[in-house]
Motif scaffolding. Structure first.
Motif, PDB file in Angstrom:
ATOM      1  N   GLY A  90       0.813  -1.201   0.000  1.00  0.00           N
ATOM      2  CA  GLY A  90       0.000   0.000   0.000  1.00  0.00           C
ATOM      3  C   GLY A  90       0.843   1.246   0.000  1.00  0.00           C
ATOM      4  N   ILE A  91       0.219   2.385  -0.261  1.00  0.00           N
ATOM      5  CA  ILE A  91       0.965   3.645  -0.285  1.00  0.00           C
ATOM      6  C   ILE A  91       1.384   4.078   1.111  1.00  0.00           C
ATOM      7  CG2 ILE A  91      -0.076   4.444  -2.433  1.00  0.00           C
ATOM      8  CD1 ILE A  91      -2.023   6.113  -0.779  1.00  0.00           C
ATOM      9  N   ASP A  92       0.879   3.388   2.151  1.00  0.00           N
ATOM     10  CA  ASP A  92       1.319   3.656   3.523  1.00  0.00           C
ATOM     11  C   ASP A  92       2.514   2.799   3.913  1.00  0.00           C
ATOM     12  OD1 ASP A  92       0.007   1.253   3.497  1.00  0.00           O
ATOM     13  OD2 ASP A  92      -1.125   1.604   5.351  1.00  0.00           O
ATOM     14  N   GLY A  93       3.033   2.015   2.960  1.00  0.00           N
ATOM     15  CA  GLY A  93       4.213   1.198   3.222  1.00  0.00           C
ATOM     16  C   GLY A  93       3.908  -0.186   3.742  1.00  0.00           C
ATOM     17  N   ARG A  94       2.654  -0.485   4.017  1.00  0.00           N
ATOM     18  CA  ARG A  94       2.289  -1.799   4.531  1.00  0.00           C
ATOM     19  C   ARG A  94       1.858  -2.714   3.391  1.00  0.00           C
ATOM     20  NH1 ARG A  94      -1.511   0.062   9.685  1.00  0.00           N
ATOM     21  NH2 ARG A  94       0.096   1.342  10.744  1.00  0.00           N
ATOM     22  N   SER A 145     -19.773   1.285  -1.465  1.00  0.00           N
ATOM     23  CA  SER A 145     -20.297  -0.073  -1.481  1.00  0.00           C
ATOM     24  C   SER A 145     -19.180  -1.102  -1.420  1.00  0.00           C
ATOM     25  CB  SER A 145     -21.141  -0.286  -2.733  1.00  0.00           C
ATOM     26  OG  SER A 145     -21.614  -1.603  -2.802  1.00  0.00           O
ATOM     27  N   ASP A 146     -18.072  -0.839  -2.119  1.00  0.00           N
ATOM     28  CA  ASP A 146     -16.984  -1.812  -2.217  1.00  0.00           C
ATOM     29  C   ASP A 146     -15.891  -1.604  -1.181  1.00  0.00           C
ATOM     30  OD1 ASP A 146     -18.332  -2.819  -4.385  1.00  0.00           O
ATOM     31  OD2 ASP A 146     -17.125  -1.739  -5.868  1.00  0.00           O
ATOM     32  N   PHE A 147     -16.045  -0.661  -0.279  1.00  0.00           N
ATOM     33  CA  PHE A 147     -14.971  -0.296   0.632  1.00  0.00           C
ATOM     34  C   PHE A 147     -14.572  -1.455   1.545  1.00  0.00           C
ATOM     35  CE2 PHE A 147     -13.665   1.428   4.832  1.00  0.00           C
ATOM     36  CZ  PHE A 147     -12.476   2.026   4.435  1.00  0.00           C
ATOM     37  N   ASP A 148     -13.266  -1.708   1.610  1.00  0.00           N
ATOM     38  CA  ASP A 148     -12.687  -2.704   2.503  1.00  0.00           C
ATOM     39  C   ASP A 148     -11.559  -2.014   3.265  1.00  0.00           C
ATOM     40  OD1 ASP A 148     -11.289  -4.722   3.760  1.00  0.00           O
ATOM     41  OD2 ASP A 148     -11.346  -6.096   2.068  1.00  0.00           O
ATOM     42  N   PRO A 149     -11.678  -1.855   4.577  1.00  0.00           N
ATOM     43  CA  PRO A 149     -10.655  -1.114   5.325  1.00  0.00           C
ATOM     44  C   PRO A 149      -9.262  -1.722   5.201  1.00  0.00           C
ATOM     45  CG  PRO A 149     -12.186  -2.257   6.808  1.00  0.00           C
ATOM     46  CD  PRO A 149     -12.781  -2.303   5.447  1.00  0.00           C
ATOM     47  N   ARG A 150      -9.175  -3.034   4.961  1.00  0.00           N
ATOM     48  CA  ARG A 150      -7.857  -3.655   4.788  1.00  0.00           C
ATOM     49  C   ARG A 150      -7.181  -3.156   3.517  1.00  0.00           C
ATOM     50  NH1 ARG A 150      -7.651  -8.364   3.391  1.00  0.00           N
ATOM     51  NH2 ARG A 150      -5.639  -8.933   4.281  1.00  0.00           N
ATOM     52  N   GLU A 151      -7.974  -2.725   2.549  1.00  0.00           N
ATOM     53  CA  GLU A 151      -7.417  -2.296   1.265  1.00  0.00           C
ATOM     54  C   GLU A 151      -7.472  -0.781   1.090  1.00  0.00           C
ATOM     55  OE1 GLU A 151      -9.752  -4.466  -1.563  1.00  0.00           O
ATOM     56  OE2 GLU A 151      -8.663  -6.349  -1.218  1.00  0.00           O
ATOM     57  N   ALA A 152      -7.652  -0.056   2.193  1.00  0.00           N
ATOM     58  CA  ALA A 152      -7.875   1.390   2.112  1.00  0.00           C
ATOM     59  C   ALA A 152      -6.702   2.136   1.493  1.00  0.00           C
ATOM     60  CB  ALA A 152      -8.162   1.943   3.505  1.00  0.00           C
ATOM     61  N   PHE A 153      -5.480   1.611   1.632  1.00  0.00           N
ATOM     62  CA  PHE A 153      -4.301   2.294   1.111  1.00  0.00           C
ATOM     63  C   PHE A 153      -3.724   1.596  -0.127  1.00  0.00           C
ATOM     64  CE2 PHE A 153      -4.573   3.763   5.474  1.00  0.00           C
ATOM     65  CZ  PHE A 153      -4.247   5.107   5.376  1.00  0.00           C
ATOM     66  N   LEU A 154      -4.508   0.707  -0.723  1.00  0.00           N
ATOM     67  CA  LEU A 154      -4.045   0.001  -1.924  1.00  0.00           C
ATOM     68  C   LEU A 154      -4.539   0.717  -3.174  1.00  0.00           C
ATOM     69  CD1 LEU A 154      -4.578  -3.788  -1.086  1.00  0.00           C
ATOM     70  CD2 LEU A 154      -2.571  -2.345  -0.652  1.00  0.00           C
ATOM     71  N   THR A 155      -3.617   1.082  -4.042  1.00  0.00           N
ATOM     72  CA  THR A 155      -4.023   1.655  -5.326  1.00  0.00           C
ATOM     73  C   THR A 155      -4.187   0.582  -6.395  1.00  0.00           C
ATOM     74  OG1 THR A 155      -1.697   2.092  -5.885  1.00  0.00           O
ATOM     75  CG2 THR A 155      -2.939   3.879  -4.840  1.00  0.00           C
ATOM     76  N   MET A 156      -3.834  -0.668  -6.059  1.00  0.00           N
ATOM     77  CA  MET A 156      -4.090  -1.811  -6.947  1.00  0.00           C
ATOM     78  C   MET A 156      -4.724  -2.923  -6.118  1.00  0.00           C
ATOM     79  SD  MET A 156      -0.714  -2.093  -9.402  1.00  0.00           S
ATOM     80  CE  MET A 156       0.372  -2.501  -8.017  1.00  0.00           C
ATOM     81  N   THR A 157      -5.792  -3.473  -6.614  1.00  0.00           N
ATOM     82  CA  THR A 157      -6.432  -4.611  -5.954  1.00  0.00           C
ATOM     83  C   THR A 157      -6.766  -5.671  -6.998  1.00  0.00           C
ATOM     84  OG1 THR A 157      -8.665  -3.661  -6.161  1.00  0.00           O
ATOM     85  CG2 THR A 157      -7.438  -3.180  -4.128  1.00  0.00           C
ATOM     86  N   VAL A 158      -6.863  -6.912  -6.539  1.00  0.00           N
ATOM     87  CA  VAL A 158      -7.220  -8.027  -7.419  1.00  0.00           C
ATOM     88  C   VAL A 158      -8.533  -8.624  -6.919  1.00  0.00           C
ATOM     89  CG1 VAL A 158      -6.489 -10.216  -8.428  1.00  0.00           C
ATOM     90  CG2 VAL A 158      -4.777  -8.509  -7.770  1.00  0.00           C
ATOM     91  N   ASN A 159      -9.481  -8.771  -7.820  1.00  0.00           N
ATOM     92  CA  ASN A 159     -10.780  -9.320  -7.473  1.00  0.00           C
ATOM     93  C   ASN A 159     -11.157 -10.407  -8.474  1.00  0.00           C
ATOM     94  OD1 ASN A 159     -11.563  -7.261  -5.315  1.00  0.00           O
ATOM     95  ND2 ASN A 159     -11.139  -5.923  -7.067  1.00  0.00           N
ATOM     96  N   VAL A 160     -12.173 -11.160  -8.127  1.00  0.00           N
ATOM     97  CA  VAL A 160     -12.658 -12.226  -9.003  1.00  0.00           C
ATOM     98  C   VAL A 160     -13.982 -11.797  -9.623  1.00  0.00           C
ATOM     99  CG1 VAL A 160     -13.446 -14.609  -9.131  1.00  0.00           C
ATOM    100  CG2 VAL A 160     -11.504 -14.022  -7.678  1.00  0.00           C
ATOM    101  N   LEU A 161     -14.078 -11.923 -10.930  1.00  0.00           N
ATOM    102  CA  LEU A 161     -15.306 -11.592 -11.637  1.00  0.00           C
ATOM    103  C   LEU A 161     -16.187 -12.827 -11.790  1.00  0.00           C
ATOM    104  CD1 LEU A 161     -14.080  -9.324 -14.578  1.00  0.00           C
ATOM    105  CD2 LEU A 161     -15.162  -8.608 -12.445  1.00  0.00           C
ATOM    106  N   THR A 162     -17.485 -12.620 -11.616  1.00  0.00           N
ATOM    107  CA  THR A 162     -18.462 -13.675 -11.848  1.00  0.00           C
ATOM    108  C   THR A 162     -19.009 -13.524 -13.261  1.00  0.00           C
ATOM    109  OG1 THR A 162     -19.081 -13.692  -9.516  1.00  0.00           O
ATOM    110  CG2 THR A 162     -20.609 -14.716 -11.061  1.00  0.00           C
ATOM    111  N   VAL A 163     -18.862 -14.568 -14.070  1.00  0.00           N
ATOM    112  CA  VAL A 163     -19.273 -14.502 -15.476  1.00  0.00           C
ATOM    113  C   VAL A 163     -20.031 -15.772 -15.844  1.00  0.00           C
ATOM    114  CG1 VAL A 163     -17.398 -12.975 -16.219  1.00  0.00           C
ATOM    115  CG2 VAL A 163     -17.031 -15.444 -16.169  1.00  0.00           C
ATOM    116  N   PRO A 164     -20.919 -15.693 -16.846  1.00  0.00           N
ATOM    117  CA  PRO A 164     -21.589 -16.913 -17.332  1.00  0.00           C
ATOM    118  C   PRO A 164     -20.646 -17.717 -18.214  1.00  0.00           C
ATOM    119  CG  PRO A 164     -22.364 -14.991 -18.547  1.00  0.00           C
ATOM    120  CD  PRO A 164     -21.442 -14.475 -17.487  1.00  0.00           C
TER     121      PRO A 164
END
Length: 384
Positions: A90-94, A145-164
């Motif tokens: 994260g941008i906070d160094g963690r 809606s998508d806020f996650d405090p663990r990722e508050a200082f992350l400018t890059m995140t990885v998520n899983v998309l649900t697709v048919p």
């Protein structure tokens, strides 16, 4: 006047809460209100990091995430169960460790009827989100809606998309029809031929040639395009093909300008399908997965971007000073009033973008002639 990201005023929070109450239940409103309060508290530390000059995006961080994805063995469409773990600084160094499950059937609601095409919903694709500072501090509904405090200082995140997905083939059922390779190839060739002889191309080439004749055109050995969409799409096929034709014409100009040098051409858009990769590859345009396109942006790159769904301008401002950019005109940032805390555009500008543009000369781009609207301009780095 201070630069944003500014702390969100209390009256804006109240207005957004009132809007959410019109459709959300009490528990959802309470959850969102809690998230907004946490985001509000984070504005000050994120402001401090931003104003200290700490880059929010670096090639090293982007490359590290790309390496982790490559080494994970995940497929573009993952239909077999796979456990993934990514470590992102994260941008906070963690560093935050994120664990994901992919390649599993998505739990469908009871009211979800069987699909006529036989597809099933699967958590099958990775999505890499690139989040600029104004999104980290935003209370716009999507961010709350998508806020996650663990990722508050992350400018890059990885998520899983649900697709048919069609179980028999492992193919994703697309939301819009696409053309086969022969038709896609024909449309691209047709639009490339039209673009090359059109008034918009002539004006763009004249601008570049005029700067070159004055001895002030920076060296360009690659063209990197973002968000040009897939040329195989049936809807707006000609418009999409014209954007790719423009990118190829920029490559061709610099190839003629420096005949002893090879000019590479890259395109990044998560929506590209295999047919797009094949046909564009035949034209010499290599398709890169998100966010690999940013790894190719450097001082000898020409960048093209039109209405992207990620913050291309802010990311570029952090990682490089390209030779040339064709993208939306950089306009003054609204810094107070109703706008604060409600970014509706993915590609907002920032103080760093404003500062970067001072090193460039702006030239008009024949957007209306090209059918691209009226907001695009050409920025060429000042020669020194």
């Amino acid at each position: 006047m201070p630069y944003y990201p500014l702390p969100v005023p209390a009256h804006v929070i109240e207005e957004v809460d009132d809007e959410e109450r019109r459709w959300g239940g009490d528990k959802e409103i309470e959850r969102r209100a809690k998230n907004r309060a946490e985001i509000q508290d984070l504005c000050a530390p994120i402001n401090a990091i931003y104003n200290s000059g700490t880059p929010l995006f670096t090639k090293a961080a982007i490359g590290n995430l790309v390496r982790q994805i490559d080494e994970s063995g995940v497929h573009r469409v993952q239909t077999e169960p796979l456990s993934l773990k990514f470590s992102i600084a994260g941008i906070d160094g963690r560093t935050v460790d994120t664990s994901l499950q992919i390649g599993v059937k998505h739990p469908m609601p009871l009211y979800q009827p069987p699909q006529e095409d036989g597809s099933v919903l699967m958590d099958a694709m990775l999505s890499i989100d690139l989040r600029p500072a104004d999104h980290l501090t935003s209370i716009a509904s999507i961010h709350v809606s998508d806020f996650d405090p663990r990722e508050a200082f992350l400018t890059m995140t990885v998520n899983v998309l649900t697709v048919p997905v069609l179980p028999a083939t492992g193919e994703v059922v697309l939301d819009t029809p696409i053309r086969p390779a022969p038709e896609t190839r024909a449309i691209l060739q047709q639009e490339k031929a039209k673009w090359d002889v059109g008034a918009a191309c002539r004006e763009l080439v004249a601008t570049l040639q005029g700067v070159a004749d004055a001895g002030r055109l920076p060296r360009v050995d690659k063209v990197v395009a973002f968000a040009c969409h897939r040329p195989s799409v049936v809807e707006r096929a000609e418009r999409v093909a014209a954007e790719h034709a423009l990118v190829l014409s920029i490559r061709d100009f610099f190839a003629r300008h420096s005949p002893t040098m090879t000019v590479q051409c890259y395109a990044q858009d998560p929506v590209y399908e295999d047919v797009d990769r094949k046909v564009l590859g035949e034209l010499g345009m290599m398709v890169l997965d998100n966010p690999c396109g940013f790894l190719e942006v450097d001082e000898s790159a020409a960048v093209f971007s039109l209405a992207p769904e990620i913050a291309v301008r802010q990311i570029v401002a952090d990682i490089a000073r390209p030779a040339l950019m064709i993208w939306d005109k950089v306009r003054e940032i609204p810094r107070e009033g109703y706008w604060v805390g409600r970014p509706e555009q993915a590609d907002n500008i920032s103080p760093r973008v404003e500062e970067m543009i001072k090193d460039y000369t702006e030239f008009p781009f024949p957007s209306e002639l090209a059918g691209f609207g009226s907001s695009l301009v050409v920025y060429i780095r000042n020669y020194c």
